[in-house]
Design a protein around this motif. Structure first.
Motif, PDB file in Angstrom:
ATOM      1  N   ARG A  24       0.868  -1.170   0.000  1.00  0.00           N
ATOM      2  CA  ARG A  24       0.000   0.000   0.000  1.00  0.00           C
ATOM      3  C   ARG A  24       0.906   1.221   0.000  1.00  0.00           C
ATOM      4  NH1 ARG A  24      -4.666  -1.340   3.591  1.00  0.00           N
ATOM      5  NH2 ARG A  24      -5.248  -2.579   1.788  1.00  0.00           N
ATOM      6  N   ALA A  25       0.535   2.199  -0.800  1.00  0.00           N
ATOM      7  CA  ALA A  25       1.468   3.296  -1.048  1.00  0.00           C
ATOM      8  C   ALA A  25       0.870   4.642  -0.668  1.00  0.00           C
ATOM      9  CB  ALA A  25       1.846   3.312  -2.526  1.00  0.00           C
ATOM     10  N   ALA A  26       1.748   5.608  -0.490  1.00  0.00           N
ATOM     11  CA  ALA A  26       1.327   6.987  -0.277  1.00  0.00           C
ATOM     12  C   ALA A  26       2.355   7.863  -0.966  1.00  0.00           C
ATOM     13  CB  ALA A  26       1.292   7.301   1.210  1.00  0.00           C
ATOM     14  N   SER A  27       1.945   9.073  -1.343  1.00  0.00           N
ATOM     15  CA  SER A  27       2.958  10.002  -1.840  1.00  0.00           C
ATOM     16  C   SER A  27       2.741  11.358  -1.188  1.00  0.00           C
ATOM     17  CB  SER A  27       2.918  10.100  -3.363  1.00  0.00           C
ATOM     18  OG  SER A  27       1.662  10.540  -3.765  1.00  0.00           O
ATOM     19  N   PHE A  48       4.402   0.335   2.119  1.00  0.00           N
ATOM     20  CA  PHE A  48       4.672  -0.726   3.095  1.00  0.00           C
ATOM     21  C   PHE A  48       4.103  -2.020   2.552  1.00  0.00           C
ATOM     22  CE2 PHE A  48       0.467  -1.396   4.888  1.00  0.00           C
ATOM     23  CZ  PHE A  48      -0.191  -0.199   4.623  1.00  0.00           C
ATOM     24  N   ASP A  49       4.588  -3.106   3.117  1.00  0.00           N
ATOM     25  CA  ASP A  49       4.328  -4.422   2.555  1.00  0.00           C
ATOM     26  C   ASP A  49       3.106  -5.041   3.224  1.00  0.00           C
ATOM     27  OD1 ASP A  49       4.674  -6.941   1.395  1.00  0.00           O
ATOM     28  OD2 ASP A  49       6.868  -6.798   1.537  1.00  0.00           O
ATOM     29  N   LYS A 101       2.880  -8.055   5.647  1.00  0.00           N
ATOM     30  CA  LYS A 101       2.930  -7.942   7.098  1.00  0.00           C
ATOM     31  C   LYS A 101       2.009  -6.851   7.627  1.00  0.00           C
ATOM     32  CE  LYS A 101       6.468  -8.247  10.672  1.00  0.00           C
ATOM     33  NZ  LYS A 101       7.888  -8.156  10.964  1.00  0.00           N
ATOM     34  N   GLY A 102       1.612  -5.932   6.788  1.00  0.00           N
ATOM     35  CA  GLY A 102       0.758  -4.821   7.227  1.00  0.00           C
ATOM     36  C   GLY A 102       1.598  -3.657   7.700  1.00  0.00           C
ATOM     37  N   GLY A 103       0.978  -2.503   7.908  1.00  0.00           N
ATOM     38  CA  GLY A 103       1.716  -1.343   8.371  1.00  0.00           C
ATOM     39  C   GLY A 103       1.027  -0.063   8.007  1.00  0.00           C
TER      40      GLY A 103
END
Ligand code: DON
Length: 565
Positions: free
Chosen positions: A38-41, A554-555, A558-560
């Motif tokens: 999951r991404a953010a910018s 983040f991957d 595993k979550g995050g």
């Protein structure tokens, strides 16, 4: 079907120096279907971590005017609360820093050390190695480095006091946090080993003794009190006085050898990062006792010419990567604590060695692995601040909840980092890495680690910050993400979304995530590879930096959380 004949069996293959039983850990706790990241910018600052509250705490520090090192301390401490099965102040880690003001890289080693009374044969019983003693119980505990490391980082680069960066962790531990699915699964997985222990039972189990489910509120008020008691002089207050006495007393009562003198003698070390040019970038990582050099060696073998014209998910590319990975892992046997062993990093990364290693074709068939076990300790995170500084940290208590011991009055989980040593030559550790003489136990020595935080510079400025968790799959995972970003120009989320492979030379097996397309799996098998499909391989976090744009991912293995501004 197109297969690359370059990777057929080669009689000159090199064997791993020490063979171990072909039993292997699957590093997965849960199978998840893609997408895996999951991404953010954001334009200015970014934190990615294996826990959303940890990423938020890091961002909060940055918003309060702190820098990436202040944020890194806050994130580490929150992870020790929300991801206590993976890391915490009873463990240790590595921090890699790019400091914008000096344009320099700094590597901080706050890895645990073997206690003064530790001996090479301390896990031998009746002439036979008992490796469980290095994994579970008080003899598994090495001197924790986490608090000393965070103190050293803040003292050198931080702008905030410890109490300020500890505030988010203290609040979560005291007022409660919602149990994340990953930790909930870890608790359930190790429940038979920890549920009778009063320190674990009071925090992670319901009153009738069941593991708390995901979403339940968790309170660790004793840990909140310990973090509060560290005040603004955390190293002095952790390694001396009441806390040190309580910790040493607990270890002694449980038959361990770690003493108050070991705690008083602990020192974090600033080391020179190691680096290698790759595809127009300068890639930096941690020196020994980290395995960062192995990441660089694999990258060096996969020089741009080796990847040119190959698709990032194509069988010929993956076959090449498997071969190079295996070579790198064979050379990992030469790594250990540089204070005790000469690790020939420069020779291993020299163009001559890289060329020679690249020329070896290695793959061969082997017996299938035995029963898979689960494991997933360790936590990685990355921070980029508005001043241009970046930090990557990998921190751990080793296997889930470390030695499966926690000091009740302190709320502190104790590591089992002694298992990262070779208990005896050839005897595999929890990650099936065979014991090597180089890496045998000695008093004051740091066990070899797979943790490999990485920062790649382009024209002298950070372009990629990455690191991972998952034992030896850290090395393969970080390498693959570096290749995906630096050679194939993928964004961090796209890179993390790709199915990964792992080959650590021993056992003789290529581990492949089950989400790999079936035709790729068929083609790799047709090349002669013995594949073992596993739900997932480790977890990696990454931030990429381009002018005015930070992208963090983040991957989901595993979550995050990813938090930016
Ligand atoms: O330092 C190391 O290499 C290990 N203690 C890391 C352990 C780890 O990543 C646990 N996750 N599966």
């Amino acid at each position: 079907m197109s297969v690359d004949s370059t990777f057929r069996l080669n009689p000159r293959r090199r064997r791993h120096p020490a063979r171990s039983a072909a039993v292997f850990l699957c590093f997965a706790v849960v199978a998840m279907s893609p997408p895996r990241a999951r991404a953010a910018s954001a334009p200015r600052e970014m934190v990615v971590a294996e826990s959303a509250p940890a990423a938020q705490a890091g961002l909060a520090m940055l918003k309060q005017g702190g820098n990436a090192v202040d944020a890194a301390a806050a994130v580490s401490l929150v992870l020790g609360v929300t991801n206590a099965g993976s890391c915490g102040i009873g463990g240790g880690g590595f921090m890699l820093i790019y400091w914008a003001k000096t344009h320099q890289l700094y590597a901080l080693d706050y890895r645990e050390t073997a206690p003064g009374a530790a001996r090479a044969d301390m896990y031998m019983r009746n002439g036979k190695p008992d490796e469980d003693l290095a994994r579970t119980g008080a003899l598994a505990i090495a001197v924790p480095g986490e608090v000393a490391g965070l103190d050293a980082a803040l003292t050198r680069f931080g702008t905030m006091k410890f109490a300020q960066v500890a505030a988010p962790a203290i609040k979560l531990a005291r007022d409660g946090f919602a149990l994340n699915p990953h930790l909930a699964k870890e608790i359930a997985f190790v429940a038979p080993m920890i549920q009778a222990d009063p320190a674990f039972r009071s925090v992670y189990f319901t009153t009738d003794g069941h593991p708390e489910p995901a979403g339940a509120m968790i309170y660790n008020r004793n840990l909140a009190a310990t973090l509060t008691a560290l005040g603004d002089h955390p190293a002095a207050n952790f390694y001396h006085g009441t806390i040190a006495a309580q910790l040493a007393g607990f270890v002694k009562a449980h038959g361990g050898i770690l003493t108050a003198a070991d705690l008083a003698g602990y020192r974090p070390l600033w080391r020179d990062p190691i680096h290698l040019p790759y595809a127009g970038y300068e890639v930096y990582t941690m020196p020994p006792p980290s395995s960062g050099g192995v990441v660089l060696e694999i990258l060096g073998m996969m020089a741009t010419g080796q990847v040119a014209g190959l698709g990032v998910d194509s069988p010929p590319y993956l076959a090449r990567l498997i071969e190079m990975m295996r070579e790198g892992f064979i050379d990992r046997a030469q790594y250990a604590d540089p204070a005790f062993v000469n690790v020939p990093v420069a020779a291993l990364l020299s163009p001559a060695h890289l060329a020679q290693a690249r020329d070896r074709a290695l793959h061969h068939m082997a017996a299938p692995p035995g029963a898979a076990a689960h494991d997933h300790g360790t936590s990685n995170f990355a921070v980029a601040d508005r001043y241009g500084n970046v930090v990557d940290v990998t921190t751990t208590v080793n296997t889930i909840f470390g030695a499966k011991l926690a000091v009740p009055a302190l709320g502190v989980v104790l590591n089992d980092e002694m298992d990262d040593f070779g208990v005896a030559p050839g005897v595999p550790n929890a990650f099936k890495l065979a014991g090597e003489k180089n890496n045998e136990v000695a008093p004051g020595k740091r066990p070899l680690s797979s943790m490999s935080p990485l920062i790649a510079l382009k024209h002298g400025r950070p372009a990629l910050v990455a690191g991972g968790a998952g034992g030896p799959t850290i090395i393969s995972g970080v390498t693959q993400i570096a290749l995906d970003v630096l050679a194939f120009h993928l964004g961090p989320a796209a890179a993390l979304n790709l199915p990964r492979i792992h080959d650590q030379a021993d056992p003789d097996m290529v581990f492949v995530e089950a989400s790999m397309p079936p035709q790729t799996i068929d083609q790799l098998r047709a090349m002669g590879y013995r594949l073992k499909l596993v739900p997932e391989l480790g977890a990696v976090n990454a931030i990429t930096i381009e002018a005015g744009e930070l992208s963090g991912a983040f991957d989901l293995r595993k979550g995050g959380g990813a938090a930016g501004d």
